[in-house]
Motif scaffolding. Structure first.
Motif, PDB file in Angstrom:
ATOM      1  N   ALA B  29       0.834  -1.203   0.000  1.00 23.90           N
ATOM      2  CA  ALA B  29       0.000   0.000   0.000  1.00 23.90           C
ATOM      3  C   ALA B  29       0.869   1.253   0.000  1.00 23.90           C
ATOM      4  O   ALA B  29       0.639   2.184  -0.780  1.00 23.90           O
ATOM      5  CB  ALA B  29      -0.923  -0.005   1.208  1.00 23.90           C
ATOM      6  N   THR B  30       1.876   1.284   0.869  1.00 28.51           N
ATOM      7  CA  THR B  30       2.753   2.448   0.942  1.00 28.51           C
ATOM      8  C   THR B  30       3.472   2.665  -0.382  1.00 28.51           C
ATOM      9  O   THR B  30       3.495   3.764  -0.930  1.00 28.51           O
ATOM     10  CB  THR B  30       3.810   2.244   2.045  1.00 28.51           C
ATOM     11  N   LEU B  31       4.014   1.558  -0.894  1.00 28.66           N
ATOM     12  CA  LEU B  31       4.761   1.628  -2.140  1.00 28.66           C
ATOM     13  C   LEU B  31       3.851   2.067  -3.289  1.00 28.66           C
ATOM     14  O   LEU B  31       4.236   2.883  -4.132  1.00 28.66           O
ATOM     15  CB  LEU B  31       5.352   0.247  -2.429  1.00 28.66           C
ATOM     16  N   ALA B  32       2.620   1.536  -3.297  1.00 30.95           N
ATOM     17  CA  ALA B  32       1.683   1.839  -4.378  1.00 30.95           C
ATOM     18  C   ALA B  32       1.367   3.327  -4.404  1.00 30.95           C
ATOM     19  O   ALA B  32       1.357   3.959  -5.462  1.00 30.95           O
ATOM     20  CB  ALA B  32       0.406   1.025  -4.214  1.00 30.95           C
ATOM     21  N   VAL B  33       1.120   3.893  -3.219  1.00 27.92           N
ATOM     22  CA  VAL B  33       0.820   5.322  -3.149  1.00 27.92           C
ATOM     23  C   VAL B  33       2.016   6.121  -3.665  1.00 27.92           C
ATOM     24  O   VAL B  33       1.877   7.022  -4.496  1.00 27.92           O
ATOM     25  CB  VAL B  33       0.486   5.734  -1.699  1.00 27.92           C
ATOM     26  N   PHE B  34       3.191   5.726  -3.193  1.00 27.39           N
ATOM     27  CA  PHE B  34       4.407   6.439  -3.587  1.00 27.39           C
ATOM     28  C   PHE B  34       4.593   6.406  -5.105  1.00 27.39           C
ATOM     29  O   PHE B  34       4.791   7.431  -5.749  1.00 27.39           O
ATOM     30  CB  PHE B  34       5.615   5.814  -2.876  1.00 27.39           C
ATOM     31  N   LEU B  35       4.483   5.212  -5.685  1.00 26.60           N
ATOM     32  CA  LEU B  35       4.729   5.064  -7.118  1.00 26.60           C
ATOM     33  C   LEU B  35       3.661   5.763  -7.954  1.00 26.60           C
ATOM     34  O   LEU B  35       3.957   6.409  -8.950  1.00 26.60           O
ATOM     35  CB  LEU B  35       4.800   3.577  -7.494  1.00 26.60           C
ATOM     36  N   ARG B  36       2.397   5.629  -7.509  1.00 21.50           N
ATOM     37  CA  ARG B  36       1.305   6.244  -8.252  1.00 21.50           C
ATOM     38  C   ARG B  36       1.526   7.745  -8.371  1.00 21.50           C
ATOM     39  O   ARG B  36       1.416   8.329  -9.441  1.00 21.50           O
ATOM     40  CB  ARG B  36      -0.019   5.968  -7.522  1.00 21.50           C
ATOM     41  N   GLU B  37       1.861   8.371  -7.248  1.00 21.21           N
ATOM     42  CA  GLU B  37       2.035   9.820  -7.255  1.00 21.21           C
ATOM     43  C   GLU B  37       3.332  10.215  -7.950  1.00 21.21           C
ATOM     44  O   GLU B  37       3.396  11.230  -8.637  1.00 21.21           O
ATOM     45  CB  GLU B  37       2.013  10.370  -5.820  1.00 21.21           C
ATOM     46  N   ALA B  38       4.374   9.381  -7.749  1.00 19.72           N
ATOM     47  CA  ALA B  38       5.663   9.710  -8.359  1.00 19.72           C
ATOM     48  C   ALA B  38       5.593   9.640  -9.877  1.00 19.72           C
ATOM     49  O   ALA B  38       6.282  10.378 -10.580  1.00 19.72           O
ATOM     50  CB  ALA B  38       6.740   8.783  -7.820  1.00 19.72           C
ATOM     51  N   ALA B  39       4.726   8.747 -10.400  1.00 27.82           N
ATOM     52  CA  ALA B  39       4.612   8.586 -11.846  1.00 27.82           C
ATOM     53  C   ALA B  39       4.272   9.914 -12.511  1.00 27.82           C
ATOM     54  O   ALA B  39       4.833  10.263 -13.560  1.00 27.82           O
ATOM     55  CB  ALA B  39       3.544   7.544 -12.171  1.00 27.82           C
ATOM     56  N   GLY B  40       3.377  10.679 -11.889  1.00 27.48           N
ATOM     57  CA  GLY B  40       2.995  11.985 -12.427  1.00 27.48           C
ATOM     58  C   GLY B  40       4.198  12.920 -12.521  1.00 27.48           C
ATOM     59  O   GLY B  40       4.368  13.659 -13.495  1.00 27.48           O
ATOM     60  N   THR B 124       6.728  10.756   2.109  1.00 27.39           N
ATOM     61  CA  THR B 124       8.068  10.437   1.614  1.00 27.39           C
ATOM     62  C   THR B 124       8.312  11.087   0.261  1.00 27.39           C
ATOM     63  O   THR B 124       9.362  11.696   0.027  1.00 27.39           O
ATOM     64  CB  THR B 124       8.249   8.908   1.460  1.00 27.39           C
ATOM     65  N   LEU B 125       7.313  10.981  -0.612  1.00 24.43           N
ATOM     66  CA  LEU B 125       7.459  11.594  -1.935  1.00 24.43           C
ATOM     67  C   LEU B 125       7.679  13.105  -1.787  1.00 24.43           C
ATOM     68  O   LEU B 125       8.565  13.678  -2.429  1.00 24.43           O
ATOM     69  CB  LEU B 125       6.215  11.316  -2.783  1.00 24.43           C
ATOM     70  N   GLY B 126       6.893  13.736  -0.921  1.00 28.18           N
ATOM     71  CA  GLY B 126       7.035  15.175  -0.693  1.00 28.18           C
ATOM     72  C   GLY B 126       8.426  15.527  -0.213  1.00 28.18           C
ATOM     73  O   GLY B 126       9.057  16.475  -0.704  1.00 28.18           O
ATOM     74  N   ILE B 127       8.934  14.731   0.720  1.00 30.47           N
ATOM     75  CA  ILE B 127      10.249  15.025   1.284  1.00 30.47           C
ATOM     76  C   ILE B 127      11.353  14.782   0.247  1.00 30.47           C
ATOM     77  O   ILE B 127      12.283  15.583   0.123  1.00 30.47           O
ATOM     78  CB  ILE B 127      10.474  14.190   2.566  1.00 30.47           C
ATOM     79  N   VAL B 128      11.198  13.717  -0.540  1.00 28.94           N
ATOM     80  CA  VAL B 128      12.177  13.459  -1.609  1.00 28.94           C
ATOM     81  C   VAL B 128      12.222  14.641  -2.575  1.00 28.94           C
ATOM     82  O   VAL B 128      13.297  15.146  -2.920  1.00 28.94           O
ATOM     83  CB  VAL B 128      11.841  12.145  -2.360  1.00 28.94           C
ATOM     84  N   LEU B 129      11.033  15.109  -2.993  1.00 34.28           N
ATOM     85  CA  LEU B 129      10.989  16.247  -3.929  1.00 34.28           C
ATOM     86  C   LEU B 129      11.603  17.493  -3.303  1.00 34.28           C
ATOM     87  O   LEU B 129      12.315  18.257  -3.956  1.00 34.28           O
ATOM     88  CB  LEU B 129       9.538  16.536  -4.334  1.00 34.28           C
ATOM     89  N   PHE B 130      11.331  17.678  -2.007  1.00 35.66           N
ATOM     90  CA  PHE B 130      11.883  18.847  -1.313  1.00 35.66           C
ATOM     91  C   PHE B 130      13.408  18.774  -1.279  1.00 35.66           C
ATOM     92  O   PHE B 130      14.099  19.748  -1.583  1.00 35.66           O
ATOM     93  CB  PHE B 130      11.311  18.921   0.107  1.00 35.66           C
ATOM     94  N   ILE B 131      13.927  17.595  -0.918  1.00 35.13           N
ATOM     95  CA  ILE B 131      15.392  17.447  -0.818  1.00 35.13           C
ATOM     96  C   ILE B 131      16.056  17.662  -2.177  1.00 35.13           C
ATOM     97  O   ILE B 131      17.086  18.323  -2.288  1.00 35.13           O
ATOM     98  CB  ILE B 131      15.746  16.047  -0.244  1.00 35.13           C
ATOM     99  N   LEU B 132      15.404  17.109  -3.223  1.00 31.44           N
ATOM    100  CA  LEU B 132      15.977  17.266  -4.561  1.00 31.44           C
ATOM    101  C   LEU B 132      16.000  18.724  -5.019  1.00 31.44           C
ATOM    102  O   LEU B 132      16.865  19.127  -5.783  1.00 31.44           O
ATOM    103  CB  LEU B 132      15.181  16.425  -5.575  1.00 31.44           C
ATOM    104  N   SER B 133      15.001  19.490  -4.557  1.00 29.64           N
ATOM    105  CA  SER B 133      14.859  20.830  -5.134  1.00 29.64           C
ATOM    106  C   SER B 133      15.312  21.973  -4.215  1.00 29.64           C
ATOM    107  O   SER B 133      15.753  23.014  -4.693  1.00 29.64           O
ATOM    108  CB  SER B 133      13.405  21.067  -5.547  1.00 29.64           C
TER     109      SER B 133
END
Lengths: 333, 268
Positions: B29-40, B124-133
């Motif tokens: 479930a966690t991974l699915a949410v992460f991947l679904r949103e990251a795909a965009g 996690t996705l939010g934090i990854v994007l924040f760290i990258l940017s």
């Protein structure tokens, strides 16, 4: 005499229901010009209940039982009238009041499907701020009384309905409420399970002096647990008193079951109705009214004129009495 | 206060225990949410390899903009999931049980309904994007900007909380509000990831005045990034942004309080 703990005066509750019109045109006009119907769910009900009493609340579906219980438990406001329970007005002082009550819904569990009863109790402990010692004591006591040792640590989804219900009852009692409402606590449970629940409820009522209100459709529940009965129909209180006094005062018909040695051509006795018992032609049920026919006379007529093998007088069945009350065949007051 | 925390932890513990009854499902479930949103986001990344910028926002700035949406949503579902699904609570009669407990109704709803795994996925996705940017968008991270950022996150969570508190209050009258939520929240949220200046006036006003996603990410990001397209909006929007959440939440709360008086529990 114990003091009054629940005092209900002239409560009323009306619901506004949208009238559903049929057809496509009807549903369109429903959106723009809804027509309302006012349904009086509870119409001027009053009663008092003393501390430690165990009262059965019965009535057919839609009679207003649930609405009354919801008003008593603080979920609904009454439109008029007053409710005072243990010094609180339930719908005005909800938070303070509900700390004093427990509610068990037979159809709606408050313990989590995927967790063990014990896990759910932990959360309830925090919600009610139950002190550690009291919590431990209560858990131990209810585990013992409700015979829950075997399943208290098992996920609820693996429990039988009877076990789940027992776990649910314990959940509603953890904070040692003064008043407990049971809403159909034995629904769908087998005979043995029902007995266990009834005897636990009875024990607790005696030992802890908890006031209990019981709504049910199962008259056995009432017969075995409650001394007092309140019948509600059509939003009104029809009867308030003991179960025995209904039987004594309002039901004058009795049934005699007679088995004949040889079948008479015709049973010719005044003022009785005769009916068959299933397929056994030799057995007959003879219904009579004690006001119009003395039992002595009837018995001697039967025994003198017919060849009878076996005879017995039956108590009126409570289910039948209640059915007659709902249907208006017996007027109680 | 201590007591509120202990209740929150008790709920969290039982919520996590429930999820871990099904171990495989929870990880997936966690991974699915992460991947679904990251795909965009990945799709956007490849599009930008071709176009370089969207309305002058480069890939780092866009990731920064998106990170605010995901971080606030991750926190949002820790506290407001019960409000997000409130019409189901009403339909199943679960509100009755809440009312039978000696705690505030909203307190119980806010503390009890966390979807921790989805929160982890979004967060996690939010934090990854924040760290990258964060270090590639020309923001100087000092006490002032860090404080502004933190308050903006809190405000963004509250804005979305207020929107759902408002929907919940409406559910008290109409019970089912799924379609309304679909149109007003989920569809607009898809727009909200990008700079609102790329849309026509109508969608812009929806995002600023009706369901103010612009105050969740666009205006806070503008305060920090100062892109030229901010010229189209009053400058003070950036300065009030951190307060929009608390104000909206207070208004929604009053409406909710008022509406709860009309609550009719569903029959048995």
């Amino acid at each position: 005499m114990n003091k009054t703990i629940i005092d209900v005066q002239n409560i009323c509750k009306t619901f506004k229901i949208t009238k559903r019109k049929s057809g496509f045109k009807g549903s369109i006009s429903n959106i723009f010009h809804p027509e309302y119907e006012h349904k009086k769910a509870v119409n001027d009900i009053s009663f008092k209940i003393r501390e430690g009493e165990m009262v059965g609340f019965i009535g057919p579906n839609g009679a207003g039982k649930s609405t009354t219980v919801k008003m008593l438990s603080g979920i609904l406001y009454p439109d008029s009238g007053s409710i005072n329970i243990a010094g609180y007005v339930p719908y005005k002082q909800r938070k303070e009041y509900v700390a004093n009550i427990g509610v068990v819904f037979g159809q709606k569990s408050q313990i989590s499907w995927d967790l063990s009863p014990l896990d759910s109790y932990e959360v309830i402990k925090h919600i009610y701020k139950i002190p550690d010692r009291k919590y431990k004591e209560n858990i131990e006591r209810f585990t013992e009384l409700l015979d829950m040792q075997k399943f208290i640590k098992q996920p609820v989804r693996q429990l039988s309905l009877g076990q789940r219900m027992r776990a649910d009852i314990a959940a509603a009692l953890l904070h040692s409420p003064k008043i407990v409402f049971f809403d159909e606590p034995t629904i769908g449970i087998d005979v043995v399970g029902k007995e266990k629940i009834r005897s636990f409820i009875k024990t607790l009522n005696k030992t802890d002096n908890i006031t209990m209100i019981f709504t049910t459709h199962d008259m056995q529940d009432i017969e075995k647990t409650c001394e007092r009965l309140i019948i509600i129909d059509d939003g009104k209180k029809l009867y308030d008193g003991s179960l025995d006094s209904i039987k004594r005062n309002y039901v004058s018909s009795r049934i005699i079951e007679a088995e004949f040695e040889e079948l008479p051509e015709k049973i010719d006795i005044d003022n009785v109705t005769v009916s068959n018992v299933d397929n056994n032609k030799m057995k007959k049920l003879i219904t009579f009214d004690t006001n119009s026919k003395g039992i002595n006379l009837l018995m001697s007529e039967l025994l003198n004129n017919y060849n009878i093998k076996d005879i017995s007088v039956k108590e009126p069945e409570i289910d039948a009495i209640i059915r007659d009350i709902y249907e208006g065949k017996i007027i109680v007051h | 206060m201590k007591d509120i925390f202990s209740l929150f932890f008790a709920y969290a513990k039982s919520g996590l225990k429930t999820r871990f009854q099904y171990k495989l499902d929870s990880v997936v479930a966690t991974l699915a949410v992460f991947l679904r949103e990251a795909a965009g986001i990945i799709a956007m990344y490849f599009a930008l390899l071709k176009f370089d910028t969207i309305n002058n926002w480069n890939i780092n700035e866009l990731m920064f903009l998106f990170s605010l949406i995901f971080i606030t949503y991750g926190i949002f579902i820790v506290f407001f999931m019960a409000l997000r699904d409130f019409s189901d609570w009403i339909k199943h009669g679960d509100i009755d049980r809440v009312m039978l407990r000696p705690r505030g109704i909203l307190t119980q709803l806010v503390l009890c309904g966390a979807d921790w795994l989805a929160a982890l996925g979004h967060g996690t996705l939010g934090i990854v994007l924040f760290i990258l940017s964060a270090n590639n968008v020309g923001v100087e991270w000092n006490a002032e900007t860090i404080l502004y950022y933190i308050v903006s996150i809190a405000s963004g969570v509250l804005i979305q909380g207020a929107v759902f508190l408002f929907f919940s209050a409406i559910s008290i009258y109409f019970i089912e509000t799924q379609s309304l939520k679909e149109i007003m929240y989920w569809n607009l949220r898809k727009f909200a990831g990008y700079p609102i200046s790329i849309y026509n006036k109508f969608i812009q006003s929806l995002l600023i005045f009706v369901v103010p996603f612009a105050f969740v990410n666009y205006f806070p990001a503008q305060f920090l990034l100062r892109k030229p397209d901010m010229a189209a909006y009053p400058e003070w929007f950036m300065y009030i942004s951190p307060f929009v959440g608390i104000i909206l939440y207070a208004l929604a709360y009053l409406f909710w309080k008022f509406s709860m008086r009309f609550y009719k529990s569903t029959g048995n």
